[in-house]
Design a protein around this motif. Structure first.
Motif, PDB file in Angstrom:
ATOM      1  N   UNK A   1       0.780  -1.231   0.000  1.00  0.00           N
ATOM      2  CA  UNK A   1       0.000   0.000   0.000  1.00  0.00           C
ATOM      3  C   UNK A   1       0.812   1.281   0.000  1.00  0.00           C
ATOM      4  N   UNK A   2       2.042   1.215   0.475  1.00  0.00           N
ATOM      5  CA  UNK A   2       2.878   2.419   0.551  1.00  0.00           C
ATOM      6  C   UNK A   2       3.325   2.866  -0.839  1.00  0.00           C
ATOM      7  N   UNK A   3       3.327   4.165  -1.069  1.00  0.00           N
ATOM      8  CA  UNK A   3       3.713   4.723  -2.369  1.00  0.00           C
ATOM      9  C   UNK A   3       5.078   5.410  -2.332  1.00  0.00           C
ATOM     10  N   UNK A   4       5.361   6.120  -1.253  1.00  0.00           N
ATOM     11  CA  UNK A   4       6.626   6.858  -1.140  1.00  0.00           C
ATOM     12  C   UNK A   4       7.741   6.002  -0.564  1.00  0.00           C
ATOM     13  N   UNK A   5       7.397   5.042   0.277  1.00  0.00           N
ATOM     14  CA  UNK A   5       8.391   4.172   0.905  1.00  0.00           C
ATOM     15  C   UNK A   5       8.617   2.965  -0.003  1.00  0.00           C
ATOM     16  N   UNK A   6       9.762   2.917  -0.658  1.00  0.00           N
ATOM     17  CA  UNK A   6      10.051   1.804  -1.555  1.00  0.00           C
ATOM     18  C   UNK A   6      10.457   0.572  -0.767  1.00  0.00           C
ATOM     19  N   UNK A   7       9.961  -0.580  -1.186  1.00  0.00           N
ATOM     20  CA  UNK A   7      10.328  -1.851  -0.561  1.00  0.00           C
ATOM     21  C   UNK A   7      11.696  -2.256  -1.111  1.00  0.00           C
ATOM     22  N   UNK A   8      12.743  -1.895  -0.381  1.00  0.00           N
ATOM     23  CA  UNK A   8      14.106  -2.095  -0.888  1.00  0.00           C
ATOM     24  C   UNK A   8      15.073  -2.261   0.270  1.00  0.00           C
ATOM     25  N   UNK A   9      16.173  -2.950  -0.011  1.00  0.00           N
ATOM     26  CA  UNK A   9      17.226  -3.094   0.996  1.00  0.00           C
ATOM     27  C   UNK A   9      18.042  -1.803   1.054  1.00  0.00           C
TER      28      UNK A   9
ATOM     29  N   UNK B   1      19.679   6.756   2.655  1.00  0.00           N
ATOM     30  CA  UNK B   1      19.646   7.655   1.504  1.00  0.00           C
ATOM     31  C   UNK B   1      18.637   8.772   1.688  1.00  0.00           C
ATOM     32  N   UNK B   2      18.550   9.648   0.690  1.00  0.00           N
ATOM     33  CA  UNK B   2      17.618  10.773   0.763  1.00  0.00           C
ATOM     34  C   UNK B   2      16.176  10.320   0.578  1.00  0.00           C
ATOM     35  N   UNK B   3      15.989   9.110   0.010  1.00  0.00           N
ATOM     36  CA  UNK B   3      14.648   8.594  -0.194  1.00  0.00           C
ATOM     37  C   UNK B   3      14.285   7.614   0.927  1.00  0.00           C
ATOM     38  N   UNK B   4      12.991   7.526   1.238  1.00  0.00           N
ATOM     39  CA  UNK B   4      12.528   6.641   2.301  1.00  0.00           C
ATOM     40  C   UNK B   4      12.371   5.220   1.777  1.00  0.00           C
ATOM     41  N   UNK B   5      12.843   4.248   2.581  1.00  0.00           N
ATOM     42  CA  UNK B   5      12.787   2.835   2.224  1.00  0.00           C
ATOM     43  C   UNK B   5      12.164   2.044   3.361  1.00  0.00           C
ATOM     44  N   UNK B   6      11.613   0.890   3.030  1.00  0.00           N
ATOM     45  CA  UNK B   6      11.055  -0.012   4.039  1.00  0.00           C
ATOM     46  C   UNK B   6      11.378  -1.440   3.628  1.00  0.00           C
ATOM     47  N   UNK B   7      11.665  -2.291   4.600  1.00  0.00           N
ATOM     48  CA  UNK B   7      12.042  -3.676   4.294  1.00  0.00           C
ATOM     49  C   UNK B   7      11.504  -4.601   5.374  1.00  0.00           C
TER      50      UNK B   7
ATOM     51  N   UNK C   1      14.424  12.404   3.294  1.00  0.00           N
ATOM     52  CA  UNK C   1      14.291  13.849   3.501  1.00  0.00           C
ATOM     53  C   UNK C   1      13.028  14.423   2.854  1.00  0.00           C
ATOM     54  N   UNK C   2      12.104  13.554   2.417  1.00  0.00           N
ATOM     55  CA  UNK C   2      10.850  14.059   1.873  1.00  0.00           C
ATOM     56  C   UNK C   2      10.114  14.873   2.951  1.00  0.00           C
ATOM     57  N   UNK C   3       9.079  15.611   2.547  1.00  0.00           N
ATOM     58  CA  UNK C   3       8.337  16.388   3.543  1.00  0.00           C
ATOM     59  C   UNK C   3       7.611  15.439   4.483  1.00  0.00           C
ATOM     60  N   UNK C   4       7.669  15.721   5.765  1.00  0.00           N
ATOM     61  CA  UNK C   4       7.105  14.832   6.770  1.00  0.00           C
ATOM     62  C   UNK C   4       5.604  14.664   6.605  1.00  0.00           C
ATOM     63  N   UNK C   5       4.898  15.704   6.163  1.00  0.00           N
ATOM     64  CA  UNK C   5       3.450  15.586   5.967  1.00  0.00           C
ATOM     65  C   UNK C   5       3.134  14.526   4.920  1.00  0.00           C
ATOM     66  N   UNK C   6       3.948  14.449   3.875  1.00  0.00           N
ATOM     67  CA  UNK C   6       3.728  13.459   2.818  1.00  0.00           C
ATOM     68  C   UNK C   6       4.051  12.049   3.309  1.00  0.00           C
ATOM     69  N   UNK C   7       5.088  11.925   4.127  1.00  0.00           N
ATOM     70  CA  UNK C   7       5.453  10.603   4.659  1.00  0.00           C
ATOM     71  C   UNK C   7       4.357  10.069   5.579  1.00  0.00           C
TER      72      UNK C   7
END
Length: 392
Positions: A328-336, A340-346, A377-383
């Motif tokens: 369901x997550x769009x901004x948090x990429x499912x990645x190892x 980095x500057x982008x948000x990840x989840x694993x 570092x994305x905007x916290x409201x979007x995260x």
């Protein structure tokens, strides 16, 4: 003495002998030799000599190492091709067959495999302990203990090790102490100030910061780095010129990135703590963390890493809900990886399931519903909005 932000931009500039404001990429494997044979012999044997042969050194590598050593408040540093190259090289510079190492139950998975499989196959004894129990470290020490290897906050369960205690213990017993400082970064934690001898990093993570390189770093005394460099010559994991240049570029914004990430992560952790579908939030910056007081004592910031455990009646239900959240997550990429500057989840149980037994996963706090989050570092409201829509 320069402030940290200034050092990130200007430390080691003397290695750039050109007029270029940005250090060039030295895309060469070898360098012209001096006509003087004595000078050539010195270049061939001097640790990290920057203009002899790339496996020995590189001008940009030297500049990067100077910046990282400055950050970690050590005499010197060595950069290598990966974080595991740094970990394995540093450990092999300390131990040999017949020695004993004290480690934690929870470590980065590849480091645990190195301890469990590689070291013990070559005659080095390894004892894992609960890192939250100071007495356990002391109790595990033997007459042949040569190294105490720690990681704090630990990957992935974010347990904290008492740096002051470990530094003092190592000094009193004449044992080398070594820490993987990747999760914290030197912006948030400087282990050398607590007496830790050697600091290693996966520079792929926060130090590089853009998920576009792999690198590792070892920091310590000049004597130790010289020894580690000689190990690295035969192990062969030299950092490529281009990755070295990318790392130097990434370091310039390290303090800005990490401070924004710290702020985002605390806000996200606080929001997640109030959600009914989240069974547990593990973040060292929250007062609910059992070692929050210790974290405040030895850290200047609480890192961009947090873990959540989704609610579920049993492991199967937890796994299904974790999978649904990842989908369901769009901004948090499912990645190892992380940092980095982008948000990840694993999902740690899936990442490391093949290399850990059920007992090892349990000791490391890895459950079917556990998710490891690296906040960017994305905007916290979007995260927060991304988690809100995924959880709904």
């Amino acid at each position: 003495m320069s402030k940290l932000e200034t050092s990130l931009i200007h430390e080691g500039e003397h290695f750039n002998t050109t007029n270029s404001v940005v250090s060039p990429i030295y895309q060469t494997s070898t360098y012209f030799a001096d006509e003087d044979i004595a000078s050539f012999a010195h270049a061939a044997t001097a640790p990290k000599y920057p203009e002899f042969y790339h496996r020995h050194g590189n001008p940009t590598n030297s500049q990067v190492a100077a910046v990282i050593a400055k950050l970690e408040k050590t005499e010197d540093a060595l950069v290598l091709a990966t974080g595991m190259a740094a970990i394995s090289t540093a450990i092999l510079a300390v131990v040999q067959a017949g020695d004993h190492v004290v480690v934690q139950n929870a470590h980065y998975s590849a480091a645990l495999i190195f301890m469990r499989d590689f070291l013990q196959q070559y005659g080095v004894e390894v004892t894992p302990v609960d890192q939250t129990d100071n007495a356990a470290f002391e109790k595990a020490i033997r007459s042949n203990t040569k190294l105490i290897y720690i990681e704090t906050p630990s990957n992935p369960n974010l347990d904290i090790t008492d740096l002051e205690f470990i530094g003092k213990l190592g000094k009193e017993r004449g044992i080398t102490t070594m820490i993987d400082n990747t999760f914290a970064s030197p912006i948030n934690q400087v282990p050398a100030t607590y007496g830790i001898d050697v600091i290693v990093h996966s520079a792929t993570k926060y130090l590089g910061g853009h998920s576009d390189l792999t690198a590792g770093a070892i920091c310590g005394t000049k004597e130790f780095i010289d020894k580690a460099w000689r190990r690295s010559l035969v192990l062969g994991a030299s950092l490529s010129p281009f990755d070295s240049w990318l790392l130097l570029r990434g370091l310039k914004t390290l303090s800005l990135r990490v401070r924004q990430i710290n702020e985002n992560t605390l806000s996200l952790a606080q929001w997640l703590s109030g959600h009914p579908l989240i069974q547990k939030v593990i973040y060292v910056g929250l007062p609910s963390h059992p070692q929050h007081t210790l974290a405040k004592k030895q850290m200047q910031g609480f890192t961009g890493m947090l873990c959540i455990e989704v609610a579920g009646a049993d492991e199967q239900a937890q796994f299904a809900r974790a999978q649904a959240l990842l989908n369901g997550l769009k901004l948090f990429s499912n990645a190892v990886s992380l940092g980095g500057v982008e948000s990840l989840i694993a999902h740690p149980a899936s990442m490391w399931g093949a290399s850990h037994t059920a007992e090892q996963r349990k000791k490391s706090g890895i459950t079917a519903g556990l998710l490891r989050i690296s906040v960017g570092i994305e905007h916290i409201d979007d995260l927060i909005a991304d988690f809100e829509q995924a959880l709904s």
